[in-house]
Design a protein around this motif. Structure first.
Motif, PDB file in Angstrom:
ATOM      1  N   ALA A 174       0.842  -1.191   0.000  1.00 44.54           N
ATOM      2  CA  ALA A 174       0.000   0.000   0.000  1.00 44.54           C
ATOM      3  C   ALA A 174       0.879   1.244   0.000  1.00 44.54           C
ATOM      4  CB  ALA A 174      -0.903  -0.002   1.226  1.00 44.54           C
ATOM      5  N   ILE A 175       0.416   2.289  -0.685  1.00 34.69           N
ATOM      6  CA  ILE A 175       1.163   3.553  -0.649  1.00 34.69           C
ATOM      7  C   ILE A 175       0.302   4.703  -0.151  1.00 34.69           C
ATOM      8  CG2 ILE A 175       2.762   2.821  -2.452  1.00 34.69           C
ATOM      9  CD1 ILE A 175       1.283   4.696  -4.393  1.00 34.69           C
ATOM     10  N   GLN A 176      -1.025   4.557  -0.174  1.00 30.49           N
ATOM     11  CA  GLN A 176      -1.870   5.602   0.376  1.00 30.49           C
ATOM     12  C   GLN A 176      -1.997   5.399   1.875  1.00 30.49           C
ATOM     13  OE1 GLN A 176      -5.597   5.280   1.244  1.00 30.49           O
ATOM     14  NE2 GLN A 176      -6.304   7.351   0.902  1.00 30.49           N
ATOM     15  N   GLY A 177      -1.925   6.472   2.638  1.00 31.88           N
ATOM     16  CA  GLY A 177      -2.073   6.361   4.083  1.00 31.88           C
ATOM     17  C   GLY A 177      -2.180   7.731   4.716  1.00 31.88           C
ATOM     18  N   PHE A 178      -2.588   7.755   5.976  1.00 32.50           N
ATOM     19  CA  PHE A 178      -2.777   9.034   6.657  1.00 32.50           C
ATOM     20  C   PHE A 178      -1.462   9.773   6.880  1.00 32.50           C
ATOM     21  CE2 PHE A 178      -6.532   6.541   8.113  1.00 32.50           C
ATOM     22  CZ  PHE A 178      -7.494   7.339   7.505  1.00 32.50           C
ATOM     23  N   GLY A 179      -0.346   9.062   6.820  1.00 31.61           N
ATOM     24  CA  GLY A 179       0.944   9.725   6.979  1.00 31.61           C
ATOM     25  C   GLY A 179       1.263  10.698   5.869  1.00 31.61           C
ATOM     26  N   GLY A 197      13.404  -4.085   0.483  1.00 34.75           N
ATOM     27  CA  GLY A 197      14.248  -4.314  -0.685  1.00 34.75           C
ATOM     28  C   GLY A 197      13.461  -5.041  -1.762  1.00 34.75           C
ATOM     29  N   GLY A 198      14.146  -5.884  -2.509  1.00 32.61           N
ATOM     30  CA  GLY A 198      13.451  -6.685  -3.506  1.00 32.61           C
ATOM     31  C   GLY A 198      13.765  -6.286  -4.924  1.00 32.61           C
ATOM     32  N   THR A 199      13.229  -7.060  -5.860  1.00 39.19           N
ATOM     33  CA  THR A 199      13.508  -6.864  -7.281  1.00 39.19           C
ATOM     34  C   THR A 199      12.491  -5.942  -7.935  1.00 39.19           C
ATOM     35  OG1 THR A 199      14.463  -9.096  -7.364  1.00 39.19           O
ATOM     36  CG2 THR A 199      13.885  -8.064  -9.463  1.00 39.19           C
ATOM     37  N   VAL A 200      11.206  -6.158  -7.648  1.00 38.76           N
ATOM     38  CA  VAL A 200      10.130  -5.371  -8.253  1.00 38.76           C
ATOM     39  C   VAL A 200       9.198  -4.887  -7.145  1.00 38.76           C
ATOM     40  CG1 VAL A 200       8.143  -5.412  -9.830  1.00 38.76           C
ATOM     41  CG2 VAL A 200      10.231  -6.671 -10.411  1.00 38.76           C
ATOM     42  N   PHE A 201       8.767  -3.623  -7.233  1.00 34.79           N
ATOM     43  CA  PHE A 201       7.765  -3.089  -6.304  1.00 34.79           C
ATOM     44  C   PHE A 201       6.503  -2.737  -7.079  1.00 34.79           C
ATOM     45  CE2 PHE A 201       5.557   0.475  -4.231  1.00 34.79           C
ATOM     46  CZ  PHE A 201       5.269  -0.111  -3.006  1.00 34.79           C
ATOM     47  N   VAL A 202       5.362  -3.187  -6.561  1.00 35.56           N
ATOM     48  CA  VAL A 202       4.047  -2.897  -7.149  1.00 35.56           C
ATOM     49  C   VAL A 202       3.227  -2.140  -6.115  1.00 35.56           C
ATOM     50  CG1 VAL A 202       1.890  -3.892  -7.993  1.00 35.56           C
ATOM     51  CG2 VAL A 202       4.078  -4.897  -8.681  1.00 35.56           C
ATOM     52  N   PRO A 203       2.780  -0.904  -6.419  1.00 33.54           N
ATOM     53  CA  PRO A 203       1.980  -0.151  -5.446  1.00 33.54           C
ATOM     54  C   PRO A 203       0.523  -0.588  -5.453  1.00 33.54           C
ATOM     55  CG  PRO A 203       2.258   1.144  -7.425  1.00 33.54           C
ATOM     56  CD  PRO A 203       3.036  -0.129  -7.639  1.00 33.54           C
ATOM     57  N   GLY A 208      -2.653  10.381  -9.530  1.00 37.25           N
ATOM     58  CA  GLY A 208      -2.143  11.429  -8.656  1.00 37.25           C
ATOM     59  C   GLY A 208      -0.966  10.997  -7.803  1.00 37.25           C
ATOM     60  N   TYR A 209      -0.701   9.694  -7.754  1.00 40.99           N
ATOM     61  CA  TYR A 209       0.400   9.182  -6.932  1.00 40.99           C
ATOM     62  C   TYR A 209       1.661   8.872  -7.737  1.00 40.99           C
ATOM     63  CZ  TYR A 209      -2.593   8.590  -2.827  1.00 40.99           C
ATOM     64  OH  TYR A 209      -3.400   8.813  -1.742  1.00 40.99           O
ATOM     65  N   ARG A 210       1.514   8.754  -9.042  1.00 41.84           N
ATOM     66  CA  ARG A 210       2.653   8.251  -9.823  1.00 41.84           C
ATOM     67  C   ARG A 210       3.867   9.173  -9.732  1.00 41.84           C
ATOM     68  NH1 ARG A 210       2.353   4.836 -15.284  1.00 41.84           N
ATOM     69  NH2 ARG A 210       4.550   4.254 -15.338  1.00 41.84           N
ATOM     70  N   GLY A 211       3.685  10.470  -9.983  1.00 45.86           N
ATOM     71  CA  GLY A 211       4.814  11.396  -9.940  1.00 45.86           C
ATOM     72  C   GLY A 211       5.475  11.445  -8.580  1.00 45.86           C
ATOM     73  N   PRO A 212       4.711  11.656  -7.480  1.00 45.37           N
ATOM     74  CA  PRO A 212       5.340  11.663  -6.156  1.00 45.37           C
ATOM     75  C   PRO A 212       6.042  10.351  -5.810  1.00 45.37           C
ATOM     76  CG  PRO A 212       3.166  12.667  -6.060  1.00 45.37           C
ATOM     77  CD  PRO A 212       3.301  12.082  -7.434  1.00 45.37           C
ATOM     78  N   LEU A 213       5.486   9.203  -6.245  1.00 43.62           N
ATOM     79  CA  LEU A 213       6.130   7.926  -5.944  1.00 43.62           C
ATOM     80  C   LEU A 213       7.450   7.794  -6.698  1.00 43.62           C
ATOM     81  CD1 LEU A 213       5.909   5.210  -4.468  1.00 43.62           C
ATOM     82  CD2 LEU A 213       4.729   4.298  -6.487  1.00 43.62           C
ATOM     83  N   ARG A 217       6.818  -1.129 -10.865  1.00 45.36           N
ATOM     84  CA  ARG A 217       5.807  -1.505 -11.847  1.00 45.36           C
ATOM     85  C   ARG A 217       4.485  -0.888 -11.378  1.00 45.36           C
ATOM     86  NH1 ARG A 217       5.530  -7.477 -14.243  1.00 45.36           N
ATOM     87  NH2 ARG A 217       7.682  -6.829 -14.606  1.00 45.36           N
ATOM     88  N   PHE A 218       4.152   0.253 -11.945  1.00 44.56           N
ATOM     89  CA  PHE A 218       2.995   1.017 -11.484  1.00 44.56           C
ATOM     90  C   PHE A 218       1.702   0.416 -12.025  1.00 44.56           C
ATOM     91  CE2 PHE A 218       0.148   4.640 -11.052  1.00 44.56           C
ATOM     92  CZ  PHE A 218       0.527   5.155  -9.816  1.00 44.56           C
ATOM     93  N   LEU A 219       0.655   0.451 -11.194  1.00 45.41           N
ATOM     94  CA  LEU A 219      -0.680   0.038 -11.608  1.00 45.41           C
ATOM     95  C   LEU A 219      -1.585   1.255 -11.672  1.00 45.41           C
ATOM     96  CD1 LEU A 219      -1.257  -3.182  -9.439  1.00 45.41           C
ATOM     97  CD2 LEU A 219      -0.433  -3.035 -11.794  1.00 45.41           C
ATOM     98  N   SER A 220      -2.367   1.366 -12.743  1.00 42.04           N
ATOM     99  CA  SER A 220      -3.282   2.492 -12.929  1.00 42.04           C
ATOM    100  C   SER A 220      -4.716   1.980 -12.920  1.00 42.04           C
ATOM    101  CB  SER A 220      -3.002   3.213 -14.253  1.00 42.04           C
ATOM    102  OG  SER A 220      -1.693   3.750 -14.260  1.00 42.04           O
ATOM    103  N   ASP A 221      -5.567   2.691 -12.185  1.00 38.74           N
ATOM    104  CA  ASP A 221      -6.986   2.320 -12.179  1.00 38.74           C
ATOM    105  C   ASP A 221      -7.752   3.191 -13.164  1.00 38.74           C
ATOM    106  OD1 ASP A 221      -6.340   4.519 -10.345  1.00 38.74           O
ATOM    107  OD2 ASP A 221      -8.442   4.465  -9.747  1.00 38.74           O
ATOM    108  N   PRO A 222      -8.802   2.631 -13.777  1.00 45.63           N
ATOM    109  CA  PRO A 222      -9.292   1.256 -13.667  1.00 45.63           C
ATOM    110  C   PRO A 222      -8.671   0.297 -14.670  1.00 45.63           C
ATOM    111  CG  PRO A 222     -10.841   2.517 -14.980  1.00 45.63           C
ATOM    112  CD  PRO A 222      -9.732   3.465 -14.595  1.00 45.63           C
TER     113      PRO A 222
END
Length: 380
Positions: free
Chosen positions: A289-294, A311-317, A334-339, A355-360
Motif C-alpha cells: 500500500a502507498i496511500q495512508g494518513f501519513g 528491498g526486492g527486485t520489483v515493487f508494485v503499489p 495522482g500518486y505516480r509522480g510523487p512515488l 511496476r505502477f498500476l493504474s486504475d481502472p
C-alpha cells in the motif's frame, strides 16, 4: 538324420495358445500388456475453471482440472490493496473487499467470482472494511481459511452465517515486530506485526510536502452506487475495527513475495519492524500500500521506509486507486509522480524496479503481474 526341434520362444507359445483361445490364461500378471490405463484427473467444476481462466489468464489454467501453472506466479488486482494470487499452484486472496461506496461496479469482477476461484485461504492485512468486509461471504461460499490476527478472524466469524475456518498468525496485542510463521499447502508464510498508517508531526529531518490527491467527481457518475454500496460504506466506517496490522512474506522454491495493505510510521512508532524487515530474505516481488494518513504531513516518506527495508527486485503499489471513500480516495494517477520522486531518494542498492498500476485499466489484468519462478519449468 533327425532335424533338431526349433527352440521354444515366448512368441511361439503365445501363438499356439491363441489358437486355443487361451491367451488370457497365459498372460503373466503385472506385465505391460495387462497394466490398467492411467485415469484422467477428474474434471473441476466449470464455475471454478471459468473464474480462474478469467482472473489468472486462460493460458495459465488447465481447461479440465482448473490447475494453475506452477512455474508462474500470477496476481490479479481487484482494487484497493486486494489481489487474487496463484503461487506454486495454490490460489490465495490477499484481502477480501471489492471497492464500492460512493461508486460501485468499477472493478470488473464480483464476490461470487472471487469465491468461485476456490481459494485455499484469505489473508487479511487488517480488519477495516476496505480490506476485509467481503471476507465472510467469500469464506462461506468457497470454504477458504481466513488467515490473520485473532481479532480479524473473530470479526469475520461474527458476520458469517455458517462456520468459517481460521488460522491465527498474530494478535492485536502483539508488540510491533512480532513474527509468526505458518504453512498454507506448499507456501511458507511469515507474518510481521506492524503499525497502521497514521499522521505524525512533520519530520523536519526529512521534509516533505503534504500529498493530497484530488478525487475524480466523474467516477460516481460513470459508476453509480447502489443503496447497498452506500449503506455498506457507512456500516463499515462505524463497525469494522483494525484488529492489528500484519505484513506477510510468502515463500516457495524459486520465489519470495512480500505484501502489506497499510504503511505505518516506522521511524516514530516501530523502529524494531525496520530491523525485522531488513533481516528477511529480499523478495522477488514487493506489493505494498502507498496511500495512508501519513501522507498528510510527511508525503510518501513512510512508503519509502518500507521499500528500503524490504528491498526486492520489483515493487508494485496498491491502495492508491479510487476505492470509493469520499475526500480520501482518488485515481492512482495522482500518486505516480510523487512515488517516482520518492523512489529516486532510495539508495540504488536497495531500490527495486517500479511496476505502477493504474486504475481502472489494470484491474483484473494478470498479464501485468505475471512472474516466472527461478528454476521451475513444469507447467501444471
Amino acid at each position: 538324420m533327425t532335424t533338431p526341434a526349433a527352440p521354444t520362444t515366448r512368441r511361439t507359445v503365445l501363438r499356439g495358445a491363441a489358437s486355443l483361445g487361451a491367451v488370457p490364461f497365459l498372460l503373466p500378471v503385472g506385465t505391460a500388456d495387462a497394466a490398467p490405463r492411467r485415469k484422467r484427473p477428474p474434471r473441476a467444476p466449470r464455475a471454478m475453471v471459468r473464474a480462474r481462466r478469467r482472473i489468472f489468464g486462460a493460458a495459465n489454467v488447465h481447461t479440465r482440472t482448473g490447475a494453475v501453472r506452477r512455474d508462474r506466479v500470477l496476481l490479479s488486482w481487484v482494487g484497493c490493496a486486494g489481489f487474487a494470487l496463484a503461487i506454486d499452484g495454490e490460489v490465495l486472496l490477499l484481502d477480501a473487499w471489492l471497492p464500492r461506496g460512493i461508486h460501485g461496479g468499477r472493478v470488473p469482477t464480483s464476490v461470487a467470482e472471487l469465491a468461485a476461484l476456490r481459494p485455499r485461504a484469505i489473508l487479511i492485512g487488517h480488519g477495516h472494511f476496505d480490506h476485509a468486509a467481503d471476507a465472510h461471504r467469500i469464506a462461506e461460499l468457497s470454504g477458504a481459511v481466513v488467515v490473520g490476527t485473532a481479532q480479524h478472524i473473530a470479526q469475520v466469524r461474527a458476520k458469517a452465517s455458517t462456520k468459517v475456518r481460521g488460522l491465527v498468525v498474530g494478535d492485536e496485542a502483539d508488540p510491533h515486530g512480532t513474527v509468526r510463521r505458518a504453512r498454507l499447502g506448499s507456501v511458507r508464510l511469515t507474518a510481521v506485526r506492524h503499525p497502521h498508517s497514521t499522521p505524525k508531526p512533520p519530520d523536519l529531518s526529512d521534509p516533505h510536502l503534504p500529498l493530497l490527491p484530488i478525487p475524480d467527481p466523474l467516477t460516481p457518475l460513470l459508476h453509480p452506487p447502489t443503496l447497498d454500496d452506500c449503506a455498506g460504506l457507512l456500516t463499515g466506517l462505524v463497525e469494522d475495527a483494525e484488529g492489528g496490522s500484519l505484513l506477510y512474506q510468502l515463500r516457495v522454491p524459486g520465489f519470495t513475495l512480500v505484501w502489506h495493505d497499510t504503511v505505518g510510521p516506522l521511524k516514530e512508532d516501530a523502529p524494531r519492524v525496520r530491523r525485522v524487515l531488513r533481516r528477511l530474505p529480499r523478495p522477488d516481488l514487493h506489493v505494498g500500500a502507498i496511500q495512508g494518513f501519513g501522507q498528510i504531513t510527511n508525503g510518501l516518506r513512510d512508503v519509502r521506509h518500507y521499500v528500503e527495508d524490504v528491498g526486492g527486485t520489483v515493487f508494485v503499489p496498491s491502495h492508491h486507486d479510487d476505492w470509493g471513500a469520499p475526500l480520501i480516495a482518488s485515481p492512482g494517477s495522482g500518486y505516480r509522480g510523487p512515488l517516482e520522486t520518492e523512489f529516486r531518494r532510495i539508495p540504488e542498492a536497495r531500490r527495486p524496479r517500479l511496476r505502477f498500476l493504474s486504475d481502472p485499466h489494470d484491474y483484473v489484468r494478470p498479464d501485468r503481474l505475471t512472474f516466472t519462478r527461478r528454476g521451475r519449468h513444469s507447467r501444471w
